[in-house]
Structures are given as C-alpha cells and as structure tokens.
Motif scaffolding. Structure first.
Motif, PDB file in Angstrom:
ATOM      1  N   ASP A   1      15.988  -1.533  44.160  1.00  0.00           N
ATOM      2  CA  ASP A   1      17.430  -1.286  44.254  1.00  0.00           C
ATOM      3  C   ASP A   1      18.175  -2.528  44.735  1.00  0.00           C
ATOM      4  OD1 ASP A   1      17.111   2.177  45.350  1.00  0.00           O
ATOM      5  OD2 ASP A   1      17.151   1.275  43.359  1.00  0.00           O
ATOM      6  N   GLU A   2      17.600  -3.241  45.678  1.00  0.00           N
ATOM      7  CA  GLU A   2      18.248  -4.451  46.187  1.00  0.00           C
ATOM      8  C   GLU A   2      18.296  -5.521  45.111  1.00  0.00           C
ATOM      9  OE1 GLU A   2      15.840  -5.222  49.595  1.00  0.00           O
ATOM     10  OE2 GLU A   2      17.123  -4.069  50.950  1.00  0.00           O
TER      11      GLU A   2
ATOM     12  N   LYS B   1      18.542  -4.983  41.981  1.00  0.00           N
ATOM     13  CA  LYS B   1      19.561  -4.602  41.009  1.00  0.00           C
ATOM     14  C   LYS B   1      20.961  -4.862  41.531  1.00  0.00           C
ATOM     15  CE  LYS B   1      16.838  -0.967  38.783  1.00  0.00           C
ATOM     16  NZ  LYS B   1      16.648   0.502  38.644  1.00  0.00           N
ATOM     17  N   LYS B   2      21.125  -4.734  42.833  1.00  0.00           N
ATOM     18  CA  LYS B   2      22.457  -4.902  43.406  1.00  0.00           C
ATOM     19  C   LYS B   2      22.893  -6.352  43.458  1.00  0.00           C
ATOM     20  CE  LYS B   2      22.460  -0.855  46.402  1.00  0.00           C
ATOM     21  NZ  LYS B   2      22.338  -0.367  47.791  1.00  0.00           N
TER      22      LYS B   2
ATOM     23  N   SER C   1      24.162  -9.810  42.635  1.00  0.00           N
ATOM     24  CA  SER C   1      25.081 -10.130  41.569  1.00  0.00           C
ATOM     25  C   SER C   1      24.408 -10.939  40.490  1.00  0.00           C
ATOM     26  CB  SER C   1      26.261 -10.905  42.123  1.00  0.00           C
ATOM     27  OG  SER C   1      27.051 -11.415  41.090  1.00  0.00           O
TER      28      SER C   1
ATOM     29  N   ASN D   1      26.408 -16.077  44.789  1.00  0.00           N
ATOM     30  CA  ASN D   1      27.486 -15.098  44.744  1.00  0.00           C
ATOM     31  C   ASN D   1      28.816 -15.709  45.136  1.00  0.00           C
ATOM     32  OD1 ASN D   1      26.126 -12.698  43.894  1.00  0.00           O
ATOM     33  ND2 ASN D   1      25.102 -12.671  45.869  1.00  0.00           N
TER      34      ASN D   1
ATOM     35  N   SER E   1      31.078 -10.764  46.280  1.00  0.00           N
ATOM     36  CA  SER E   1      29.852 -10.292  46.935  1.00  0.00           C
ATOM     37  C   SER E   1      29.598 -11.042  48.225  1.00  0.00           C
ATOM     38  CB  SER E   1      28.653 -10.471  45.993  1.00  0.00           C
ATOM     39  OG  SER E   1      28.826  -9.778  44.803  1.00  0.00           O
TER      40      SER E   1
END
Lengths: 116, 239
Positions: A105-106, A108-109, A111, B214, B218
């Motif tokens: 999940d990290e 995928k998050k 950017s 980023n 972000s």
C-alpha cells in the motif's frame, strides 16, 4: 483458609533491564514455542515455516504478517523448528516495520508524478 | 532504510546473524564480520563493502561476557540478504535524520528553461554535477532534470524545463541520479541518504536505480526517496 500473597517489588537496575531486553541464544532443549515467545517479547523479526506458523498468534504480539498482507513467502531457517524452508512466513514487529519495510500500500501511495 | 522490492522478483532470503556491534535501529545495512569482530557490523556513512543485508529488528547491546545463568551471550539480528534487494531511503538535508530538504527559490528568471538561478552554491563540495533538480512548486512542479553543470549561483540543465523558470518558484536538489554513478552519503544513523553530500569515488556502497521525487502536493521536502541496490554484496554480483 488461604495463605496471603506477599508481593515483593523487584528493584530493576539499568543493567538488569538491559540484560532482560537482550535476547539470549537458544538453549539446548528449549521448546520451540518458548523460543518464539521470547523473540516476540523482544520484538525480533520472526520467520516460521508452513508447519510452525499456525501456532504463532502474530496479531496478539503486535506483528505485521508479510504473507497475510502481501501474499509473499520468504526463504530461510524456521526460527521454531530450525529447518530450512521455502514457504517461510515473515513477521515483523510493528515497532520496527515502518523503519525496515515498505508495504504494498505504501508503494502504491508514493507519487508517480516524478520518476527519473 | 526500508525493504522496497527485489530487482528479479525472487523470494526474499531471511536469516539471523550474530552481531559484532550494537544495532539500535532497524532498517540499516550491515557488512561482513572481520577477523577482529564477533559478527556482522553496521555500514558506514560512506561505504558498504562486503554488504550482508538489511536488518529487520534491533539489538541494542553487544554482550561478550559469559553469563552467570549460563545463557548464550551471543546476540542476533534478522537480516534480508538478497543481493538484488531494492532499498528505499529517504532523502534528507544533512546528516541528522528527519530534516526536511531545502527549497531553492529562483532569483533570476530563465525564459529558455535551462538555468536554475537561485543565488545558492550549486558547485560546492557536495558536487551537484550529475545530480538531479526538480520543481517543488510553480509551473514546473513535479518536473525533474539531471544537472549537467553547476556554478556558484545556478544549476544548468541540457534538456529544458517545459515552462519558464520564474522568480519565486522553488526547486529541490540532490547530488544523485538514476543515470549517473554516484555513491550516496548516508546519515548519522545510516537510515537515510544525505542529499547535500556524496561519498567519494573510492568508496563503494549502493547504486541508485530509481528515485521518487515528490513536489508540494505530496510534501516532497519530507517524502522524496531514492531506491538503492547494494553494490558489493557478499552473496553475488548485482546490477
């Protein structure tokens, strides 16, 4: 008539605390479960094979299960039965997990706008 | 530093090692023991020769003396030993972990998109040539370019930014790129990468194979990363 329980507080010194927080090597004849319990108490990362992992309650001990959340197995020696396994379940304590492991999940998050 | 993935997609190989020094933090690199040590050691800020693996837990104390209860004094850590392990490390401003990256604001506009003039030294000892600059905000936010030359006030790029570099827009920088071999310099606790320094060419530690840079959306000052691969693993050749 039951006997009273006498509680004697133990005076922990820094040396005793440090020693208690350190994992001792596995004693000959020590049961598998006891060893894994000791590792869990010290928040060590644990690898268990396909037969041994059922007996370890990783949620109760505050661990992150790589197999459960990422469907990923690892290779290595089982910390319980000490046999080399190719279907190892890796458990990482949540205190250490953010510093040592990036979850799916990290990943995928993160950017994707700027990727050299 | 964190396990991110493997290049080949193979299974992770995890094992315990005895430690040769105290390891108070998880997610740090380790190197092979020497004749003078009892077990594996931590990497240094500039080198990771004979790399063993990335730790998943800690051992705050190295115990060497025989114990009164006859317990084993050896202490161990659990390590991922894959030689193609991809390691995610945060870009940090300086040696102290948790420091946000600096912003460099444009002081002279560039209408050809080739010169980032901020008044700051881009040619300092940290050697930004071959590094990367990327937009934090403004009309080039999220756009990166490899720095091809640096002066005491500006960085020059060969491929222009798509939009003009206007006064007040902010950029960030680091001396690393995924295309130019540079050895990263780690922070004091070996958990992040110093974005204001590089290790000299005589030291071997990690290759940079990817970067996650980023922008303001972000909070890139705290959430920009490099993806590293060990350059000198004892378990085999690398990339």
């Amino acid at each position: 008539m039951s006997s009273p329980t006498i509680v004697v507080p133990k005076k922990w010194t820094p040396k005793m605390l440090t020693h208690a927080a350190s994992e001792g090597g596995r004693r000959y004849g020590k049961p598998h479960g006891s060893h894994v319990d000791d590792l869990a108490a010290l928040r060590r990362a644990i690898v268990l094979c396909g037969q041994c992992h059922f007996r370890f309650d990783w949620k109760r001990h505050g661990y992150y299960s790589v197999k459960k959340y990422e469907s990923t197995l690892v290779r290595g020696k089982c910390f319980a039965c000490t046999l080399f396994c190719e279907d190892g379940r890796l458990f990482i304590h949540e205190d250490h997990r953010p510093k040592a492991w990036t979850t799916v999940d990290e990943r995928k998050k993160l950017s994707r706008r700027v990727r050299p | 530093m964190e396990q991110y993935n493997t290049i080949t997609g193979g299974q992770l190989f995890v094992r315990e090692y005895q430690i040769g020094e105290a390891m108070a933090n998880a997610g740090v690199g380790t190197t092979a023991a020497t004749n003078a040590t009892a077990g594996i050691n931590l990497v240094t800020e500039i080198a990771a020769v004979d790399y063993v693996g990335l730790t998943l837990d800690t051992q705050a104390t190295l115990v060497t003396a025989q114990q009164s209860d006859n317990s084993d004094p050896a202490r161990r850590v659990t390590v991922i030993t894959n030689s193609d392990l991809m390691i995610k490390a945060r870009l940090n401003d300086g040696d102290t972990e948790g420091t946000a990256l600096q912003l460099f604001d444009v002081t002279t506009e560039s209408l050809d998109g080739l010169t980032i003039t901020t008044g700051d030294a881009w040619d300092s000892a940290s050697d930004k040539d071959g590094g990367t600059a990327w937009g934090f905000d403004g009309n080039n936010a999220g756009v990166f370019r490899q720095i091809t030359s640096a002066t005491s006030t500006a960085a020059l790029v060969t491929v222009a930014f798509p939009n003009d570099l206007l006064v007040g827009h902010n950029f960030m920088r680091c001396p690393l790129s995924a295309t130019t071999p540079q050895w990263p310099d780690l922070t004091n606790l070996f958990t992040e990468v110093n974005a204001e320094a590089v290790s000299d060419s005589n030291n071997v530690n990690f290759y940079v194979i990817d970067m996650i840079l980023n922008d303001i959306g972000s909070d890139g000052r705290l959430n920009s990363y490099v993806i590293l691969v060990p350059a000198d693993s004892i378990y085999g050749s690398n990339v």
